[in-house]
Design an enzyme around this catalytic site. Structure first.
Site, PDB file in Angstrom:
ATOM      1  N   LYS A  14     -13.004  67.143 -37.702  1.00  0.00           N
ATOM      2  CA  LYS A  14     -12.251  66.365 -38.697  1.00  0.00           C
ATOM      3  C   LYS A  14     -12.297  67.036 -40.076  1.00  0.00           C
ATOM      4  O   LYS A  14     -11.289  67.128 -40.755  1.00  0.00           O
ATOM      5  CB  LYS A  14     -12.837  64.946 -38.863  1.00  0.00           C
ATOM      6  N   ARG A  89     -15.270  53.859 -38.885  1.00  0.00           N
ATOM      7  CA  ARG A  89     -16.218  54.289 -37.856  1.00  0.00           C
ATOM      8  C   ARG A  89     -16.715  53.110 -37.048  1.00  0.00           C
ATOM      9  O   ARG A  89     -17.528  53.297 -36.135  1.00  0.00           O
ATOM     10  CB  ARG A  89     -17.400  54.973 -38.511  1.00  0.00           C
ATOM     11  N   ARG A 128     -23.729  74.468 -37.946  1.00  0.00           N
ATOM     12  CA  ARG A 128     -22.743  74.227 -38.998  1.00  0.00           C
ATOM     13  C   ARG A 128     -23.290  74.510 -40.397  1.00  0.00           C
ATOM     14  O   ARG A 128     -24.423  74.177 -40.708  1.00  0.00           O
ATOM     15  CB  ARG A 128     -22.293  72.767 -38.911  1.00  0.00           C
ATOM     16  N   ARG A 161     -26.422  70.929 -43.847  1.00  0.00           N
ATOM     17  CA  ARG A 161     -26.663  69.511 -44.163  1.00  0.00           C
ATOM     18  C   ARG A 161     -27.967  69.055 -43.529  1.00  0.00           C
ATOM     19  O   ARG A 161     -28.240  69.381 -42.374  1.00  0.00           O
ATOM     20  CB  ARG A 161     -25.523  68.660 -43.607  1.00  0.00           C
ATOM     21  N   ARG A 172     -27.605  60.755 -34.713  1.00  0.00           N
ATOM     22  CA  ARG A 172     -26.239  60.468 -35.187  1.00  0.00           C
ATOM     23  C   ARG A 172     -25.299  60.215 -34.022  1.00  0.00           C
ATOM     24  O   ARG A 172     -24.528  59.265 -34.031  1.00  0.00           O
ATOM     25  CB  ARG A 172     -25.701  61.658 -35.991  1.00  0.00           C
TER      26      ARG A 172
END
Ligand code: AMP
Length: 222
Positions: A14, A89, A128, A161, A172
């Site tokens: 996204k 969400r 990431r 992150r 998560r």
């Protein structure tokens, strides 16, 4: 006001696709994760409240999240329309968005859903790297930056992150995938959902999304 909801699990792409689509379609890119991270950085009351949830990989409570998002929609750059990235969400957030938009005489135009299997999400989140200036995402092996440690788009520093650490990634996905299914179901029922295969190369996913957003609505039937 055009409202497009870009759906996908954490790591589905996204954050890569939303800025591209926003630019191509002349819409504002609104990412609730970015808004929360900015609030944490600035140490606002909202940031202080959101921080613990984010560190644990949990969702921030709906009431706080909805209020923040609706305030963002009132800013002038959102007047033409928005691509929402990371919101809604939960089913509660989806219903709150519908109600708020109905009050403004509009509604969610399309809800493309970038689908990626859970195994791939773990690998994508683990490698990431995100840029400090705008959150543009890169991946150590799947989409490395041209210059190590620097964002290709704005030159800012890349960082990992804290919630992309393996132990938080599992939390998560564990807490966020089930509510995502409810949100996907919501848009399927109202006829705005279209699935896009998120395992394709970035450019192919962009093309598929633009095709969905530029085509007349063809709802996925239950
Ligand atoms: P993201 O950058 O979209 O992965 O979001 C980072 C974190 O911010 C999430 O793991 C949640 O803790 C929080 N967050 C972002 N968007 C929402 C939302 N719509 N509802 C609840 N929490 C959210």
């Amino acid at each position: 006001m055009r409202v497009i909801v870009l759906l996908g699990a954490p790591g589905a792409g996204k954050g890569t696709q939303a800025p591209i689509l926003a630019e191509r379609l002349g819409l504002a890119h609104v990412a609730t994760g970015d808004l929360f991270r900015a609030a944490v950085r600035e140490g606002t009351a909202l940031g202080i409240e959101a921080k613990g949830y984010m560190e644990r990989g949990s969702l921030v409570p709906d009431e706080l999240t909805v209020r923040m998002l609706l305030e963002r929609l009132d800013q002038s750059d959102a007047a033409r329309g928005v691509i929402l990235d990371g919101f809604p969400r939960t089913a509660t957030q989806a219903l709150a968005l519908d109600a708020a938009l109905a009050g403004r005489g509009t509604g969610v135009e399309r809800a493309p859903y970038i689908e990626v299997p859970r195994e791939d999400l773990v690998a994508r989140l683990g490698g990431r790297w995100i840029c400090r200036a705008a959150g543009h995402p890169f991946h150590a092996t799947l989409s490395p930056p041209q210059v190590a440690g620097r964002c290709d788009i704005d030159g800012s520093e890349l960082y990992q992150r804290p919630d992309d650490r393996p132990e938080v990634v599992n939390a998560r996905l564990g807490s966020q995938l089930a509510p995502l299914t409810e949100v996907v179901d919501h848009y399927r029922r109202v006829g705005t959902l279209t699935r896009v295969d998120g395992r394709q190369p970035v450019e192919r996913v962009t093309e598929a999304l633009l095709e969905v957003l530029e085509a007349p609505a063809a709802p996925e039937l239950a």
